[in-house]
Motif scaffolding. Structure first.
Motif, PDB file in Angstrom:
ATOM      1  N   VAL A  73       0.995  -1.296   0.091  1.00 39.00           N
ATOM      2  CA  VAL A  73      -0.046   0.128   0.035  1.00 39.00           C
ATOM      3  C   VAL A  73       0.892   1.244   0.025  1.00 39.00           C
ATOM      4  O   VAL A  73       1.748   1.364   0.940  1.00 39.00           O
ATOM      5  N   ASP A  74       0.622   2.323  -0.796  1.00 38.25           N
ATOM      6  CA  ASP A  74       1.284   3.282  -0.769  1.00 38.25           C
ATOM      7  C   ASP A  74       0.895   4.366  -0.162  1.00 38.25           C
ATOM      8  O   ASP A  74       0.680   3.954   1.198  1.00 38.25           O
ATOM      9  N   GLY A  75       0.801   5.835  -0.399  1.00 40.25           N
ATOM     10  CA  GLY A  75       0.495   6.756   0.681  1.00 40.25           C
ATOM     11  C   GLY A  75      -0.859   7.054   0.816  1.00 40.25           C
ATOM     12  O   GLY A  75      -1.696   5.965   1.124  1.00 40.25           O
ATOM     13  N   PHE A  76      -1.136   8.300   1.427  1.00 44.05           N
ATOM     14  CA  PHE A  76      -2.440   8.708   1.866  1.00 44.05           C
ATOM     15  C   PHE A  76      -3.647   8.150   0.838  1.00 44.05           C
ATOM     16  O   PHE A  76      -4.753   7.577   1.417  1.00 44.05           O
ATOM     17  N   ILE A  77      -3.727   8.340  -0.517  1.00 43.68           N
ATOM     18  CA  ILE A  77      -4.671   8.040  -1.325  1.00 43.68           C
ATOM     19  C   ILE A  77      -4.973   6.390  -1.421  1.00 43.68           C
ATOM     20  O   ILE A  77      -5.832   5.983  -1.168  1.00 43.68           O
ATOM     21  N   MET A  78      -3.820   5.699  -1.614  1.00 41.59           N
ATOM     22  CA  MET A  78      -3.943   4.352  -1.439  1.00 41.59           C
ATOM     23  C   MET A  78      -4.235   3.743  -0.034  1.00 41.59           C
ATOM     24  O   MET A  78      -5.172   2.786  -0.309  1.00 41.59           O
ATOM     25  N   THR A  79      -3.939   4.404   0.915  1.00 41.22           N
ATOM     26  CA  THR A  79      -4.249   4.077   2.268  1.00 41.22           C
ATOM     27  C   THR A  79      -5.886   4.222   2.359  1.00 41.22           C
ATOM     28  O   THR A  79      -6.591   3.358   3.007  1.00 41.22           O
ATOM     29  N   ALA A  80      -6.190   5.212   1.841  1.00 40.93           N
ATOM     30  CA  ALA A  80      -7.718   5.481   2.048  1.00 40.93           C
ATOM     31  C   ALA A  80      -8.628   4.400   1.127  1.00 40.93           C
ATOM     32  O   ALA A  80      -9.605   4.046   1.495  1.00 40.93           O
ATOM     33  N   CYS A  81      -7.977   4.030   0.035  1.00 43.38           N
ATOM     34  CA  CYS A  81      -8.577   2.983  -0.730  1.00 43.38           C
ATOM     35  C   CYS A  81      -8.648   1.587   0.161  1.00 43.38           C
ATOM     36  O   CYS A  81      -9.520   0.702  -0.134  1.00 43.38           O
ATOM     37  N   LEU A  82      -7.357   1.373   0.900  1.00 40.14           N
ATOM     38  CA  LEU A  82      -7.396   0.363   1.606  1.00 40.14           C
ATOM     39  C   LEU A  82      -8.613   0.292   2.850  1.00 40.14           C
ATOM     40  O   LEU A  82      -9.164  -0.481   3.085  1.00 40.14           O
TER      41      LEU A  82
END
Length: 351
Positions: A258-267
Motif C-alpha cells: 500500500v502506498d501513501g494517503f490515497i492508496m491507504t484511503a482505498c485500503l
C-alpha cells in the motif's frame, strides 16, 4: 450492490506458528524487529515458511475528477495526462523505482480526460473522461462503479495468470486527495479538517478554499452513509479500481503493498467492504500528506518507511520493497540453531 469476495482471514494462530519458526533462527529473540513481523505474516499468508516475492507487478490506475473544476488542487487536470505520458515514456518517479526493484509496470487509463490514441504501453480501460463533480451530484453511477471495480479485478486476474507473488498499486489523478479525504471522513471518526491535506502543494489560502468546498459537498450530500454509497458518490474511477484490485488480490491470496494517503484511503474503503482484506496489505510508508499518519494509526498499520514522500504513483510502496525482500531472505538464508552450530541464546539477569 458490490460483488461478494471470498477472502480467507489470516489468523493470529497462523502468524504465531510462523513466528515460532523465526524464533528458532540463530539470533536473539525478536532481534530482527519489524523484519520478523513482516516475515511471519508473509509466511502465514502464503502458507509456507519459504514465501516468494517473485514475480512482482505494479499497477498505476489513472483518471480525472470532476471536483477539480472547483479549484481544490494547485494543479489543473491537464497534469494527469501529462504525467501518464511521462510514465509511458519511462520518465516518471514510479518508472525508475519499478526498474530498480524489478516490478513489471502497468499504466491503466480508467478515466483520464484525454484520448491517448494508439499507445501500446497503456492499458485502455476508460469508463468516462473523468467523474462528475461530487459538489452537486454523485461522482459516478452504480454501473460505472461496478465497471471500475472490475478494472481492478481483471488487472489482478491477469497478473495472477502470470504467476505474480506480490502486487503494488498506485494512482494518478489530479484532485484525488479530495475524494480520499471524504472517504476517510465518512469511514472514520476524524473531523473533516483533519482529513484534508495540501495535495500537490496548496498554500494556506488554497487549503481554506479546499476545506470550504469539501464541507459544502458534505452538506449537499443527503444519501446513505454505507461504504458503497460513499464510494459511488465521492470516489474516483482510479480509486475504485484500486479498491477492486486490493479485494481481488486478497481473495487470490496475493500480498500487496500500500502506498501513501490515497492508496491507504482505498485500503480503508476495501476494509469497510470486506474486513479480511487488511491481512494481505503491507504498508510501504508514512507519507507527508496531513491525513496519512492519522489514517495509518486508525488502521493499526505499521509503515515500513518514513521518508516524507507524497508523490503518489505508488512510489513509496515500491521504495519499501527491499525491506520486505529482506524479511523473506531472512527466512530463506539464515540458519537455525539446529543447523548453524550456534548455541541457543540464554536470557540472564544483569548482575
Amino acid at each position: 450492490m458490490i460483488q461478494d469476495f471470498d477472502i480467507r482471514p489470516i489468523s493470529d494462530e497462523e502468524i504465531l506458528r510462523a513466528q515460532a519458526y523465526i524464533d528458532t533462527i540463530a539470533k536473539p529473540l525478536g532481534s530482527m524487529g519489524q523484519l520478523e513481523r513482516l516475515a511471519a505474516r508473509l509466511a502465514a499468508l502464503q502458507d509456507t515458511l519459504r514465501p516468494s516475492l517473485t514475480p512482482r507487478e505494479h499497477f498505476v490506475f489513472a483518471a480525472d475528477h470532476g471536483i477539480e473544476r472547483e479549484g481544490v488542487s494547485k494543479s489543473p487536470r491537464e497534469v494527469t495526462r501529462q504525467v501518464v505520458y511521462s510514465m509511458l515514456r519511462g520518465g516518471a518517479g514510479i518508472c525508475f523505482l519499478t526498474r530498480q526493484h524489478d516490478f513489471r509496470l502497468h499504466i491503466v487509463d480508467v478515466g483520464v480526460d484525454h484520448e491517448f490514441g494508439d499507445e501500446p504501453n497503456l492499458v485502455h480501460r476508460k469508463i468516462r473522461r473523468g467523474t462528475r463533480s461530487f459538489l452537486s451530484e454523485a461522482a459516478m453511477t452504480t454501473e460505472e462503479a461496478q465497471r471500475a471495480l472490475s478494472v481492478g479485478i481483471v488487472s489482478v486476474d491477469e497478473a495472477h495468470q502470470r504467476g505474480v507473488k506480490l502486487l503494488s498499486f498506485g494512482e494518478m489523478g489530479i484532485a484525488n486527495t479530495s475524494s480520499s479525504a471524504l472517504w476517510m471522513y465518512y469511514l472514520t471518526d476524524f473531523p473533516l479538517e483533519e482529513c484534508i491535506g495540501r495535495g500537490s502543494g496548496l498554500d494556506d489560502e488554497g487549503m481554506t478554499h479546499k476545506l470550504h468546498i469539501l464541507r459544502q459537498a458534505v452538506k449537499n450530500y443527503t444519501g446513505p452513509s454505507d461504504p458503497f454509497s460513499i464510494l459511488i458518490h465521492f470516489g474516483g474511477y482510479e480509486l475504485v479500481s484500486a479498491v477492486g484490485a486490493m479485494l481481488r488480490s486478497a481473495e487470490l491470496g496475493i500480498a500487496f503493498l500500500v502506498d501513501g494517503f490515497i492508496m491507504t484511503a482505498c485500503l480503508l474503503m476495501a476494509r469497510a467492504l470486506h474486513p479480511s482484506v487488511a491481512g494481505y496489505a503491507f504498508f510501504g510508508h508514512a507519507g507527508d500528506e496531513a491525513g496519512h499518519a492519522r489514517l495509518l494509526h486508525y488502521l493499526g498499520a505499521e509503515p515500513i518507511l518514513r521518508l516524507g514522500l507524497r508523490l503518489g504513483e505508488g512510489t513509496g510502496a515500491v521504495c519499501a520493497f527491499p525491506i520486505l525482500d529482506s524479511s523473506v531472505r531472512m527466512l530463506h538464508e539464515m540458519a537455525t540453531f539446529t543447523t548453524s552450530g550456534v548455541t541457543d541464546y540464554v536470557s540472564t539477569k544483569e548482575e
